[in-house]
Each structure stands twice: as C-alpha cells, then as structure tokens.
Motif scaffolding. Structure first.
Motif, PDB file in Angstrom:
ATOM      1  N   PHE A  27       4.775 -19.389  21.324  1.00 41.42           N
ATOM      2  CA  PHE A  27       5.359 -19.428  20.191  1.00 41.42           C
ATOM      3  C   PHE A  27       5.409 -21.284  19.977  1.00 41.42           C
ATOM      4  O   PHE A  27       5.942 -21.708  20.820  1.00 41.42           O
ATOM      5  N   ASP A  28       4.788 -21.581  18.804  1.00 38.87           N
ATOM      6  CA  ASP A  28       5.002 -23.280  18.937  1.00 38.87           C
ATOM      7  C   ASP A  28       5.596 -23.235  17.554  1.00 38.87           C
ATOM      8  O   ASP A  28       5.113 -23.365  16.271  1.00 38.87           O
ATOM      9  N   PRO A  29       6.635 -24.082  17.851  1.00 38.86           N
ATOM     10  CA  PRO A  29       7.910 -24.338  16.600  1.00 38.86           C
ATOM     11  C   PRO A  29       7.407 -25.176  15.416  1.00 38.86           C
ATOM     12  O   PRO A  29       7.813 -25.294  14.540  1.00 38.86           O
ATOM     13  N   ALA A  30       6.348 -26.035  16.017  1.00 32.68           N
ATOM     14  CA  ALA A  30       5.682 -26.722  15.108  1.00 32.68           C
ATOM     15  C   ALA A  30       5.046 -25.978  13.692  1.00 32.68           C
ATOM     16  O   ALA A  30       4.916 -26.746  12.710  1.00 32.68           O
ATOM     17  N   ALA A  31       4.608 -24.973  14.145  1.00 28.61           N
ATOM     18  CA  ALA A  31       4.315 -24.138  12.986  1.00 28.61           C
ATOM     19  C   ALA A  31       5.005 -24.131  11.664  1.00 28.61           C
ATOM     20  O   ALA A  31       4.720 -24.036  10.508  1.00 28.61           O
ATOM     21  N   ILE A  32       6.508 -23.829  12.135  1.00 29.76           N
ATOM     22  CA  ILE A  32       7.188 -23.824  11.263  1.00 29.76           C
ATOM     23  C   ILE A  32       7.523 -24.809  10.380  1.00 29.76           C
ATOM     24  O   ILE A  32       7.579 -25.336   8.973  1.00 29.76           O
ATOM     25  N   SER A  33       7.558 -26.093  11.162  1.00 25.96           N
ATOM     26  CA  SER A  33       7.520 -27.577  10.499  1.00 25.96           C
ATOM     27  C   SER A  33       6.542 -27.798   9.675  1.00 25.96           C
ATOM     28  O   SER A  33       6.800 -28.454   8.423  1.00 25.96           O
ATOM     29  N   GLN A  34       5.277 -27.555  10.100  1.00 21.03           N
ATOM     30  CA  GLN A  34       4.108 -27.841   9.309  1.00 21.03           C
ATOM     31  C   GLN A  34       4.084 -26.975   7.915  1.00 21.03           C
ATOM     32  O   GLN A  34       3.969 -27.546   7.073  1.00 21.03           O
ATOM     33  N   CYS A  35       4.444 -25.688   8.046  1.00 23.61           N
ATOM     34  CA  CYS A  35       4.633 -24.862   6.940  1.00 23.61           C
ATOM     35  C   CYS A  35       5.472 -25.506   5.982  1.00 23.61           C
ATOM     36  O   CYS A  35       5.393 -25.400   4.899  1.00 23.61           O
ATOM     37  N   LEU A  36       6.799 -25.734   6.508  1.00 23.52           N
ATOM     38  CA  LEU A  36       7.823 -26.284   5.567  1.00 23.52           C
ATOM     39  C   LEU A  36       7.363 -27.836   5.087  1.00 23.52           C
ATOM     40  O   LEU A  36       7.568 -28.055   3.634  1.00 23.52           O
ATOM     41  N   ALA A  37       6.696 -28.369   5.854  1.00 27.85           N
ATOM     42  CA  ALA A  37       6.055 -29.635   5.297  1.00 27.85           C
ATOM     43  C   ALA A  37       5.343 -29.539   4.025  1.00 27.85           C
ATOM     44  O   ALA A  37       5.283 -30.136   3.157  1.00 27.85           O
ATOM     45  N   GLU A  38       4.295 -28.625   4.306  1.00 25.48           N
ATOM     46  CA  GLU A  38       3.230 -28.377   3.463  1.00 25.48           C
ATOM     47  C   GLU A  38       3.822 -27.931   2.077  1.00 25.48           C
ATOM     48  O   GLU A  38       3.507 -28.137   0.921  1.00 25.48           O
ATOM     49  N   ALA A  39       4.751 -26.940   2.242  1.00 29.45           N
ATOM     50  CA  ALA A  39       5.457 -26.324   1.119  1.00 29.45           C
ATOM     51  C   ALA A  39       6.165 -27.230   0.226  1.00 29.45           C
ATOM     52  O   ALA A  39       6.062 -27.473  -0.913  1.00 29.45           O
ATOM     53  N   SER A  40       6.816 -28.323   0.852  1.00 29.04           N
ATOM     54  CA  SER A  40       7.334 -29.395   0.506  1.00 29.04           C
ATOM     55  C   SER A  40       6.664 -30.467  -0.254  1.00 29.04           C
ATOM     56  O   SER A  40       7.015 -30.932  -1.582  1.00 29.04           O
ATOM     57  N   SER A  41       5.566 -30.839   0.268  1.00 30.10           N
ATOM     58  CA  SER A  41       4.676 -31.801  -0.422  1.00 30.10           C
ATOM     59  C   SER A  41       3.901 -30.937  -1.709  1.00 30.10           C
ATOM     60  O   SER A  41       3.471 -31.861  -2.386  1.00 30.10           O
ATOM     61  N   GLN A  42       3.818 -29.770  -1.460  1.00 26.08           N
ATOM     62  CA  GLN A  42       3.053 -29.107  -2.770  1.00 26.08           C
ATOM     63  C   GLN A  42       4.180 -28.883  -3.614  1.00 26.08           C
ATOM     64  O   GLN A  42       3.955 -28.542  -5.053  1.00 26.08           O
ATOM     65  N   GLY A  43       5.416 -29.120  -3.413  1.00 21.83           N
ATOM     66  CA  GLY A  43       6.349 -28.600  -4.273  1.00 21.83           C
ATOM     67  C   GLY A  43       6.626 -27.108  -4.549  1.00 21.83           C
ATOM     68  O   GLY A  43       7.005 -26.823  -5.762  1.00 21.83           O
ATOM     69  N   ALA A  44       5.955 -26.309  -3.786  1.00 20.74           N
ATOM     70  CA  ALA A  44       6.130 -24.856  -3.834  1.00 20.74           C
ATOM     71  C   ALA A  44       6.934 -24.252  -2.969  1.00 20.74           C
ATOM     72  O   ALA A  44       7.216 -24.775  -1.992  1.00 20.74           O
ATOM     73  N   GLN A  45       7.261 -22.985  -3.594  1.00 19.38           N
ATOM     74  CA  GLN A  45       8.336 -22.106  -2.664  1.00 19.38           C
ATOM     75  C   GLN A  45       7.321 -21.467  -1.986  1.00 19.38           C
ATOM     76  O   GLN A  45       6.637 -20.358  -2.435  1.00 19.38           O
ATOM     77  N   VAL A  46       7.223 -21.527  -0.774  1.00 13.82           N
ATOM     78  CA  VAL A  46       6.537 -20.741   0.023  1.00 13.82           C
ATOM     79  C   VAL A  46       7.178 -20.195   1.488  1.00 13.82           C
ATOM     80  O   VAL A  46       8.067 -20.605   1.736  1.00 13.82           O
TER      81      VAL A  46
END
Length: 167
Positions: A27-46
C-alpha cells in the motif's frame, strides 16, 4: 492464519518495489495524498477512500501464497486504515492549532468532540463487524473497512472545518 501470512511477508523479506513507496504491504500512502491534492486543486469533492487499494490488492495477491484467501484484503485494508489515521491525525492537529487562536475553550471542545467521535467510531465499527459475522461474512474485514472509511470521512469533515476557519 493471519500470523502465517505475516510471517510469510517477513520471512520473504518482501519490500515494496521502487514504484510503490509504501511499506511491505504494497500500500502506498502517497496514493491518498495524491488523490486529496487532485481533488483540492480541482475544487471538487472526490471520495479518496479507495485510493491505493487496487494497486495494493494486485501487489498482495501476486505475492501472498498462504492459505487465507482474505489475507490480501485484510493486509490492504489495515495499511489503508493506518494511512487514513495518519491523515486524520495531521488534520486534527492543524485544526487544534488553528483553534488555539480562539483560546482554550474551543480547543477543549474540539478535544472532547474528537474523543466522542472515537467512541462513536469504535461502537459503529464493532457493530458493523458483529453484524457481518452474524450474516456469515468476515467480521474482521467489515470492521477494518469501517475503520478505514470512518477515518477518511472524519478527516474530510475536519478538513472542511479547517478550510472554513474552524467551528
């Protein structure tokens, strides 16, 4: 059976390949960080709850040779839960620091609310596991999935409070 699976991982000296920056679970915890960062940059709720799970399951299923068919799922849910708990703890600490500006009262209330949430989460997830076991399903997996999901949800809630300036 879990111990045998864990011993397998340890005895084999398996480590995540360079592409997987996580631990031996795959499991790569960076996957969570990446998903959260992408959601934040898009201003979307993911919903990032499942981030990293597919890669971890592929990794675990490819390497685990034990007799517990649920071990890869258990392994990945456990690792994901730990990663979400780390995200939640970091967010909680940032919110606690933010509340410091308002004084001790709001900080104390936030601490009490967090303790209440932990008791709620424990009861909810224990019930979820017991109910799953009563239906003949794997109660351990249900409990772990609940803990992971609740940590992710609560992290999102606290992050929203953090973004809104607290309370």
């Amino acid at each position: 059976m879990r111990k045998a699976g864990l011993l397998f991982w340890l005895a084999a000296g398996l480590a995540a390949p360079a592409a997987m920056a996580g631990d031996a679970s795959g499991f790569d915890p960076a996957a969570i960080s990446q998903c959260l960062a992408e959601a934040s940059s898009q201003g979307a709720q993911v919903d990032c709850t499942e981030a990293g799970m597919a890669a971890c399951l592929d990794y675990a299923r490819d390497r685990y040779r034990g007799d517990d068919p649920d071990f890869p799922q258990w392994n990945c849910l456990d690792a994901a839960h730990q990663a979400w708990e780390a995200e939640l703890t970091a967010t909680y600490r940032r919110l606690l620091e933010q509340e410091a500006a308002a004084g001790a009262g709001p900080q104390d209330m936030l601490r009490r609310a967090e303790h209440s949430w932990i008791a709620f989460r424990d009861d909810l997830c224990n019930w979820t596991g017991e109910a799953a076991a009563a239906r003949g399903e794997n109660g351990e997996l249900a409990t772990l999935r609940c803990r992971r999901d609740e940590a992710a949800r609560h992290r999102a809630l606290l992050d929203g409070r953090l973004q809104d300036g607290g309370g």
